[in-house]
Design a protein around this motif. Sequence first.
Motif, PDB file in Angstrom:
ATOM      1  N   ILE A   1      37.131  38.893  38.058  1.00 30.50           N
ATOM      2  CA  ILE A   1      37.642  40.353  38.691  1.00 30.50           C
ATOM      3  C   ILE A   1      38.449  40.844  37.462  1.00 30.50           C
ATOM      4  O   ILE A   1      38.771  41.894  37.412  1.00 30.50           O
ATOM      5  CB  ILE A   1      36.956  39.940  39.979  1.00 30.50           C
ATOM      6  CG1 ILE A   1      37.186  40.003  41.235  1.00 30.50           C
ATOM      7  CG2 ILE A   1      39.003  41.269  40.463  1.00 30.50           C
ATOM      8  CD1 ILE A   1      37.339  39.605  42.521  1.00 30.50           C
ATOM      9  N   GLU A   2      39.291  39.667  36.908  1.00 24.76           N
ATOM     10  CA  GLU A   2      40.147  39.885  36.144  1.00 24.76           C
ATOM     11  C   GLU A   2      39.950  39.814  34.550  1.00 24.76           C
ATOM     12  O   GLU A   2      40.360  40.940  33.877  1.00 24.76           O
ATOM     13  CB  GLU A   2      40.482  38.035  35.753  1.00 24.76           C
ATOM     14  CG  GLU A   2      41.262  37.764  36.757  1.00 24.76           C
ATOM     15  CD  GLU A   2      42.680  36.409  36.248  1.00 24.76           C
ATOM     16  OE1 GLU A   2      43.563  36.708  35.364  1.00 24.76           O
ATOM     17  OE2 GLU A   2      42.689  35.400  37.253  1.00 24.76           O
TER      18      GLU A   2
ATOM     19  N   LEU B   1      43.175  36.279  46.227  1.00 22.02           N
ATOM     20  CA  LEU B   1      43.614  37.429  45.494  1.00 22.02           C
ATOM     21  C   LEU B   1      44.560  38.600  45.520  1.00 22.02           C
ATOM     22  O   LEU B   1      45.251  38.760  44.501  1.00 22.02           O
ATOM     23  CB  LEU B   1      42.282  38.333  46.765  1.00 22.02           C
ATOM     24  CG  LEU B   1      42.389  39.792  46.237  1.00 22.02           C
ATOM     25  CD1 LEU B   1      41.666  39.812  45.086  1.00 22.02           C
ATOM     26  CD2 LEU B   1      41.031  40.084  47.396  1.00 22.02           C
TER      27      LEU B   1
ATOM     28  N   LEU C   1      34.848  44.459  46.546  1.00 17.87           N
ATOM     29  CA  LEU C   1      34.629  42.523  46.352  1.00 17.87           C
ATOM     30  C   LEU C   1      33.859  41.930  46.677  1.00 17.87           C
ATOM     31  O   LEU C   1      33.505  40.836  46.821  1.00 17.87           O
ATOM     32  CB  LEU C   1      36.367  42.056  46.289  1.00 17.87           C
ATOM     33  CG  LEU C   1      37.771  43.007  45.689  1.00 17.87           C
ATOM     34  CD1 LEU C   1      38.777  42.589  45.560  1.00 17.87           C
ATOM     35  CD2 LEU C   1      36.946  42.657  43.929  1.00 17.87           C
TER      36      LEU C   1
ATOM     37  N   ALA D   1      41.027  48.793  43.956  1.00 22.41           N
ATOM     38  CA  ALA D   1      39.644  47.565  44.270  1.00 22.41           C
ATOM     39  C   ALA D   1      40.098  47.000  46.105  1.00 22.41           C
ATOM     40  O   ALA D   1      41.015  47.279  46.441  1.00 22.41           O
ATOM     41  CB  ALA D   1      39.981  45.878  43.594  1.00 22.41           C
TER      42      ALA D   1
ATOM     43  N   ARG E   1      27.719  42.616  38.173  1.00 24.54           N
ATOM     44  CA  ARG E   1      28.681  42.139  37.556  1.00 24.54           C
ATOM     45  C   ARG E   1      28.492  42.633  36.040  1.00 24.54           C
ATOM     46  O   ARG E   1      29.830  43.442  35.244  1.00 24.54           O
ATOM     47  CB  ARG E   1      28.830  40.826  37.487  1.00 24.54           C
ATOM     48  CG  ARG E   1      29.462  40.307  39.048  1.00 24.54           C
ATOM     49  CD  ARG E   1      29.652  38.864  38.910  1.00 24.54           C
ATOM     50  NE  ARG E   1      30.117  38.781  40.445  1.00 24.54           N
ATOM     51  CZ  ARG E   1      29.821  36.954  41.220  1.00 24.54           C
ATOM     52  NH1 ARG E   1      30.713  36.308  39.493  1.00 24.54           N
ATOM     53  NH2 ARG E   1      30.453  36.977  42.158  1.00 24.54           N
TER      54      ARG E   1
ATOM     55  N   PHE F   1      30.658  42.852  44.959  1.00 23.89           N
ATOM     56  CA  PHE F   1      31.108  41.731  43.378  1.00 23.89           C
ATOM     57  C   PHE F   1      31.382  40.390  43.331  1.00 23.89           C
ATOM     58  O   PHE F   1      30.717  39.968  43.413  1.00 23.89           O
ATOM     59  CB  PHE F   1      32.534  42.262  43.464  1.00 23.89           C
ATOM     60  CG  PHE F   1      33.313  41.692  41.554  1.00 23.89           C
ATOM     61  CD1 PHE F   1      32.522  42.968  40.356  1.00 23.89           C
ATOM     62  CD2 PHE F   1      32.748  40.653  40.665  1.00 23.89           C
ATOM     63  CE1 PHE F   1      32.661  41.866  39.324  1.00 23.89           C
ATOM     64  CE2 PHE F   1      33.561  40.036  40.046  1.00 23.89           C
ATOM     65  CZ  PHE F   1      33.033  41.024  38.731  1.00 23.89           C
ATOM     66  N   THR F   2      30.990  39.257  45.294  1.00 22.20           N
ATOM     67  CA  THR F   2      31.924  38.380  44.771  1.00 22.20           C
ATOM     68  C   THR F   2      30.401  37.459  45.742  1.00 22.20           C
ATOM     69  O   THR F   2      29.676  36.773  45.602  1.00 22.20           O
ATOM     70  CB  THR F   2      32.567  38.106  46.243  1.00 22.20           C
ATOM     71  OG1 THR F   2      34.300  39.061  45.355  1.00 22.20           O
ATOM     72  CG2 THR F   2      33.087  36.824  46.438  1.00 22.20           C
TER      73      THR F   2
END
Length: 552
Positions: A142-143, A227, A114, A154, A97, A117-118
């Motif tokens: 993400i935002e 999401l 994602l 994404a 990230r 990312f998560t």
Amino acid sequence: MKYSVKIFAAILILALLLYNNFFLNCVFFYTKENKPVPVTLSKGKPLGSVLFLPLDSRPPCLFFVTALGSMSGWNILSPPPALLDNYYQPADYYALRQWAFTRAPSADAAIVSLDMFTYGGLIASRRGQINALEMQSALKGIEFLAGRQKELYAFAIIPRLLIAEDDATKLWQYHMMVYSTKKDMEDTFGNPADFARMQAMLSRLPPELIERFNALYEKNDAFNHKLAQTATRGIFRQLSVGQDDGQPFGRPNANMHKLAEYCRGLKNTHLTQGADEIAMLQLACLSSQKTGFSPKIKVVYSHPSVPDLVMHFMPITVEETVREKIALLNGQKTEKTEDADFVLFVHCGSSETGFLLGEIAEKAIALAGQKPLALIDLSANFNRHETILGNLLDKSFPLASLAAYAGWNTSSNSIGTALSQAALFINRKNSLDKQYWPQLYRENFEFTIARVLDDWLYQKNVQDSVNDYLRWKGIDPYRLGVEKNYALEKIRWRMYLPQRKMFYGNIGKYPFYQDSSGDYYVTALDAEVTLPWERTFEIALSVKTQVGRVEN
């Protein structure tokens, strides 16, 4: 006796050497008069740079995107390998990230998994081992990333039907799949017989596995809901959610149906089947929006049965899969071949096509003479005898005339990969000065060669025999451990001779590009094979070529 064995071994080695020498010196097609002269080819001006966070470190998710990105004019900025996952070892998603936050402003666009990312990758996402606070932190991240990169593509994945394998689940995977399938059928139809079978299966399964299984999909549903709420703020240029390996019934389908309701009315949002191919399709969509090109695609099926087939690991038909993938890359179907930018030829070999492969191959050859051809070459039973590539090679069909080829393990990833390759290739060609076309054709052909050697030669011809041999030696092909290099040696050996035969009999025999200055040939081929993870399920195959030109 021992001397007879030695003599036989010596004769065999000599025969193999003569076999190679035969292709090197006797069958090859060059003469002194038409021998290609080495040339240096150059690329055109790049389109820009793309920040890329892959689904995981496997070749379809990482290397395919970087290779197609390079071919189509993009500089793909991917994370350092040390930050990525390695089989069951998740990626360092906190470090990833920060890496993405730092580099996002300097890129022209971003394509972000994602799940990476998560969770730190696809396998890690199947375990769902994050709590509500960590999920909320990921969504805020993400935002934040969207605030630093406005062109954000994404994608997220609904976990597959088969529960993630570990020591607690490996004996129960099949039973958990049956339970999930019967439960979804009972929830859908209310059939007492399905309910009875589901209850019977439930009584035999460990309660902790049921709890873990249900918790995974509940967490996924909660993430999907949040999401979708995040997407309402317009932070994504495109959001895609894929459903990993599934069947017509099962708990993942219920999550997909719920997500469809969450996303109803949302712009730039796509729900699709599959996982590995989504980043490639988003890259093709990004290129489409960058250049204003929306590919027109003529879809041709090899047999009337193919559109309605539901292939392995898929809950929908082949025709529905094609429709989803074309929509995702911003393409459009056309019924007229003359209006098409390329033809997508979809073959799914089965018992109904077994005696028609010669006719089907002729049909594909005829289409290749009219328009660039993207070939899907699948088998319902993962059997090379159901594919058409062997027939094409027997008929001396030049592989260089294909715009794309794919035939791996699911209709979703194969269709998505071939569509992406062909769309990116045609798009780049349309926007590029002709002086750069030879290099474009070369890079596209290198990718096609890699798909043929991987999807057909390895997956359909070599893998099973290697796995059988390893099991005979007491080695688990999915847990190679210290035997990884040993397994790789066996793979390379079994691919070597067929690969050379294919090169001298086809790949190097026909020009990959022709213009007024001459014909361009591949004069040397280096196909490096490695094992990205400690299993034989997939290989990493990097193709590099040397090229020459025979002047007119």
